[in-house]
Design a protein around this motif. Structure first.
Motif, PDB file in Angstrom:
ATOM      1  N   ILE A 121      10.587  12.634   0.076  1.00 54.53           N
ATOM      2  CA  ILE A 121      10.662  11.701   1.196  1.00 54.53           C
ATOM      3  C   ILE A 121      10.352  10.286   0.717  1.00 54.53           C
ATOM      4  O   ILE A 121      11.056   9.319   1.076  1.00 54.53           O
ATOM      5  CB  ILE A 121       9.688  12.118   2.315  1.00 54.53           C
ATOM      6  CG1 ILE A 121      10.156  13.425   2.961  1.00 54.53           C
ATOM      7  CG2 ILE A 121       9.572  11.020   3.376  1.00 54.53           C
ATOM      8  CD1 ILE A 121       9.161  14.016   3.948  1.00 54.53           C
ATOM      9  N   GLN A 122       9.327  10.147  -0.117  1.00 59.57           N
ATOM     10  CA  GLN A 122       8.983   8.825  -0.636  1.00 59.57           C
ATOM     11  C   GLN A 122      10.118   8.237  -1.458  1.00 59.57           C
ATOM     12  O   GLN A 122      10.426   7.047  -1.359  1.00 59.57           O
ATOM     13  CB  GLN A 122       7.711   8.910  -1.473  1.00 59.57           C
ATOM     14  CG  GLN A 122       6.441   9.114  -0.656  1.00 59.57           C
ATOM     15  CD  GLN A 122       5.217   9.171  -1.532  1.00 59.57           C
ATOM     16  OE1 GLN A 122       5.093  10.045  -2.385  1.00 59.57           O
ATOM     17  NE2 GLN A 122       4.301   8.247  -1.338  1.00 59.57           N
ATOM     18  N   ALA A 149       0.818  -1.211   0.000  1.00 58.80           N
ATOM     19  CA  ALA A 149       0.000   0.000   0.000  1.00 58.80           C
ATOM     20  C   ALA A 149       0.854   1.266   0.000  1.00 58.80           C
ATOM     21  O   ALA A 149       0.429   2.312  -0.508  1.00 58.80           O
ATOM     22  CB  ALA A 149      -0.923   0.006   1.211  1.00 58.80           C
ATOM     23  N   ASP A 150       2.067   1.193   0.550  1.00 66.35           N
ATOM     24  CA  ASP A 150       2.927   2.372   0.646  1.00 66.35           C
ATOM     25  C   ASP A 150       3.821   2.562  -0.574  1.00 66.35           C
ATOM     26  O   ASP A 150       4.357   3.653  -0.784  1.00 66.35           O
ATOM     27  CB  ASP A 150       3.837   2.267   1.877  1.00 66.35           C
ATOM     28  CG  ASP A 150       3.050   2.297   3.179  1.00 66.35           C
ATOM     29  OD1 ASP A 150       1.916   2.815   3.155  1.00 66.35           O
ATOM     30  OD2 ASP A 150       3.565   1.798   4.195  1.00 66.35           O
ATOM     31  N   SER A 151       4.006   1.528  -1.355  1.00 68.35           N
ATOM     32  CA  SER A 151       4.984   1.581  -2.438  1.00 68.35           C
ATOM     33  C   SER A 151       4.549   2.515  -3.556  1.00 68.35           C
ATOM     34  O   SER A 151       3.362   2.694  -3.824  1.00 68.35           O
ATOM     35  CB  SER A 151       5.231   0.178  -2.999  1.00 68.35           C
ATOM     36  OG  SER A 151       4.036  -0.384  -3.478  1.00 68.35           O
ATOM     37  N   VAL A 152       5.541   3.123  -4.196  1.00 63.75           N
ATOM     38  CA  VAL A 152       5.310   4.063  -5.286  1.00 63.75           C
ATOM     39  C   VAL A 152       5.819   3.433  -6.585  1.00 63.75           C
ATOM     40  O   VAL A 152       6.980   3.043  -6.679  1.00 63.75           O
ATOM     41  CB  VAL A 152       6.055   5.387  -5.042  1.00 63.75           C
ATOM     42  CG1 VAL A 152       5.751   6.372  -6.168  1.00 63.75           C
ATOM     43  CG2 VAL A 152       5.675   5.976  -3.696  1.00 63.75           C
ATOM     44  N   VAL A 153       4.942   3.337  -7.573  1.00 65.43           N
ATOM     45  CA  VAL A 153       5.352   2.878  -8.903  1.00 65.43           C
ATOM     46  C   VAL A 153       5.582   4.143  -9.732  1.00 65.43           C
ATOM     47  O   VAL A 153       4.645   4.757 -10.246  1.00 65.43           O
ATOM     48  CB  VAL A 153       4.282   1.976  -9.544  1.00 65.43           C
ATOM     49  CG1 VAL A 153       4.737   1.510 -10.922  1.00 65.43           C
ATOM     50  CG2 VAL A 153       3.989   0.777  -8.650  1.00 65.43           C
ATOM     51  N   VAL A 163      11.615  16.182  -8.278  1.00 65.47           N
ATOM     52  CA  VAL A 163      12.152  15.007  -7.599  1.00 65.47           C
ATOM     53  C   VAL A 163      12.747  14.006  -8.589  1.00 65.47           C
ATOM     54  O   VAL A 163      13.828  13.454  -8.367  1.00 65.47           O
ATOM     55  CB  VAL A 163      11.048  14.336  -6.759  1.00 65.47           C
ATOM     56  CG1 VAL A 163      11.509  12.979  -6.222  1.00 65.47           C
ATOM     57  CG2 VAL A 163      10.652  15.234  -5.591  1.00 65.47           C
ATOM     58  N   ARG A 164      12.045  13.785  -9.709  1.00 62.24           N
ATOM     59  CA  ARG A 164      12.489  12.802 -10.697  1.00 62.24           C
ATOM     60  C   ARG A 164      13.372  13.401 -11.780  1.00 62.24           C
ATOM     61  O   ARG A 164      13.769  12.725 -12.724  1.00 62.24           O
ATOM     62  CB  ARG A 164      11.274  12.138 -11.339  1.00 62.24           C
ATOM     63  CG  ARG A 164      10.354  11.427 -10.364  1.00 62.24           C
ATOM     64  CD  ARG A 164      11.035  10.289  -9.660  1.00 62.24           C
ATOM     65  NE  ARG A 164      11.323   9.189 -10.569  1.00 62.24           N
ATOM     66  CZ  ARG A 164      12.026   8.108 -10.219  1.00 62.24           C
ATOM     67  NH1 ARG A 164      12.536   8.007  -9.001  1.00 62.24           N
ATOM     68  NH2 ARG A 164      12.230   7.149 -11.089  1.00 62.24           N
ATOM     69  N   ARG A 165      13.676  14.707 -11.642  1.00 61.27           N
ATOM     70  CA  ARG A 165      14.551  15.423 -12.575  1.00 61.27           C
ATOM     71  C   ARG A 165      14.050  15.316 -14.014  1.00 61.27           C
ATOM     72  O   ARG A 165      14.748  14.854 -14.916  1.00 61.27           O
ATOM     73  CB  ARG A 165      15.982  14.881 -12.461  1.00 61.27           C
ATOM     74  CG  ARG A 165      16.582  15.081 -11.074  1.00 61.27           C
ATOM     75  CD  ARG A 165      17.975  14.538 -10.963  1.00 61.27           C
ATOM     76  NE  ARG A 165      18.493  14.702  -9.614  1.00 61.27           N
ATOM     77  CZ  ARG A 165      19.700  14.263  -9.222  1.00 61.27           C
ATOM     78  NH1 ARG A 165      20.479  13.629 -10.086  1.00 61.27           N
ATOM     79  NH2 ARG A 165      20.094  14.444  -7.979  1.00 61.27           N
ATOM     80  N   ARG A 166      12.840  15.785 -14.197  1.00 61.28           N
ATOM     81  CA  ARG A 166      12.206  15.790 -15.524  1.00 61.28           C
ATOM     82  C   ARG A 166      11.799  17.220 -15.867  1.00 61.28           C
ATOM     83  O   ARG A 166      10.653  17.622 -15.656  1.00 61.28           O
ATOM     84  CB  ARG A 166      10.990  14.859 -15.539  1.00 61.28           C
ATOM     85  CG  ARG A 166      11.359  13.389 -15.416  1.00 61.28           C
ATOM     86  CD  ARG A 166      10.122  12.512 -15.419  1.00 61.28           C
ATOM     87  NE  ARG A 166      10.452  11.109 -15.371  1.00 61.28           N
ATOM     88  CZ  ARG A 166      10.554  10.320 -16.430  1.00 61.28           C
ATOM     89  NH1 ARG A 166      10.348  10.828 -17.645  1.00 61.28           N
ATOM     90  NH2 ARG A 166      10.848   9.053 -16.314  1.00 61.28           N
ATOM     91  N   PRO A 167      12.726  18.005 -16.396  1.00 64.56           N
ATOM     92  CA  PRO A 167      12.414  19.407 -16.716  1.00 64.56           C
ATOM     93  C   PRO A 167      11.294  19.546 -17.748  1.00 64.56           C
ATOM     94  O   PRO A 167      10.544  20.521 -17.714  1.00 64.56           O
ATOM     95  CB  PRO A 167      13.740  19.957 -17.258  1.00 64.56           C
ATOM     96  CG  PRO A 167      14.549  18.756 -17.635  1.00 64.56           C
ATOM     97  CD  PRO A 167      14.133  17.665 -16.700  1.00 64.56           C
TER      98      PRO A 167
END
Length: 320
Positions: free
Chosen positions: A297-298, A96-100, A162-166
């Protein structure tokens, strides 16, 4: 549990199958050679613990599957499998906590696209908000908040950092700026028409409105609510639990503030314009900062989880 459907070039199939077969997070694996026609290749399907999906997708991307084939990620809402249960139990973290990340990024792009549907929802929400202000109706304000499509683009700003996607940052920023400008412009014209017809008077715009005064009087609580709501919204978007989004939509006053800006422009009331503009900026800034911090944080947490999973996998491999 996640289901991966991989269209693999023939020269990569053996390595992909071997990698998936050795991963303890994979509970089911199927390979049908020559099944893919466009592009030509093999079809590989795998059931994977949600907690390990990011790591597996990164490995597939490292193989270069996405260049000549494809990777489809589908959530499995209901499943019955002892092997699947064991795979999730062996994989560090909570499903439930995981991020895809691939799933979240895809949704951010899709729902931040500047198109007619987005502009229509933004305009209609702003129009309802302006009517709510004239009538001093909290119910209509809530309706406008729920209808507004601006939350995903705001969350996408933090995701892009966060994901470095300009490219995503520019994509979302453009949708926000153009969306609000178009909505405010159209609603201003509608308010001018209502003024000309005598449906709305300047006294209605400037009269005390106790039920909706918060729209044009920002304070510290405006920022705090935006931060808390955005954090909850991002958690709903990135986790397997999405029930909190509706609460987020009715907690922040971005669209109502835009509606009041339009009324202020139509009736020439500077205090309404500047107060609501400040409310709009405070809310967007608070939501963007909270979204970025929550996602950061995630990412930090799941980076550690990936490292822990790699150590567990190596230990089991040596033991076998």
């Amino acid at each position: 549990m996640q289901h991966l459907r991989i269209t693999s070039p023939r020269d990569l199939t053996a390595d992909i199958v071997a990698t998936l077969r050795d991963d303890p997070a994979v509970s089911g694996l199927t390979c049908i050679e020559g099944a893919a026609l466009v592009p030509e290749g093999d079809l590989i399907e795998a059931d994977v613990a949600r907690e390990a999906t990011n790591d597996i997708v990164e490995v597939l991307r490292a193989f270069g599957v996405q260049h000549e084939g494809s990777i489809h990620i589908q959530p499995v809402t209901t499943w019955t499998s002892q092997r699947g249960f064991d795979a999730e139990r062996r994989t560090p973290g909570s499903s439930a906590d995981s991020v895809v990340w691939a799933e979240v990024t895809q949704r951010a792009y899709e729902e931040s696209e500047l198109n007619w549907t987005y502009l229509t929802f933004m305009t209609l929400a702003t129009l309802i908000a302006s009517i709510a202000i004239v009538l001093d109706s909290q119910i209509l304000v809530i309706g406008a908040m729920v209808l507004g499509p601006e939350f995903i683009p705001i969350a996408a700003l933090g995701l892009a950092l966060v994901r470095r996607r300009p490219a995503l940052f520019g994509f979302a920023a453009r949708s926000l700026v153009v969306g609000f400008l178009v909505a405010i412009g159209i609603v201003t014209l509608a308010a001018l028409a209502a003024r000309g017809l005598g449906w709305v008077t300047v006294d209605q715009v400037t009269a005390p409105r106790p039920a909706t005064a918060f729209i044009y009087t920002p304070d510290k609580w405006s920022f705090i609510v935006a931060v808390v709501a955005a954090a909850a919204g991002v958690l709903s978007l990135t986790s397997a639990k999405v029930g909190g989004l509706s609460g987020v939509f009715i907690s922040v006053t971005t669209v109502p503030a835009a509606g009041n800006v339009a009324l202020g422009l139509a009736f020439g009331v500077p205090d309404e314009i500047w107060g609501s503009t400040l409310q709009l900026v405070v809310n967007i800034a608070g939501m963007a900062v909270a979204g970025w911090l929550t996602l950061a944080i995630q990412q930090s947490v799941w980076t550690r989880m990936s490292t822990k999973r790699a150590k567990v996998s190596r230990r089991r491999h040596h033991q076998s």
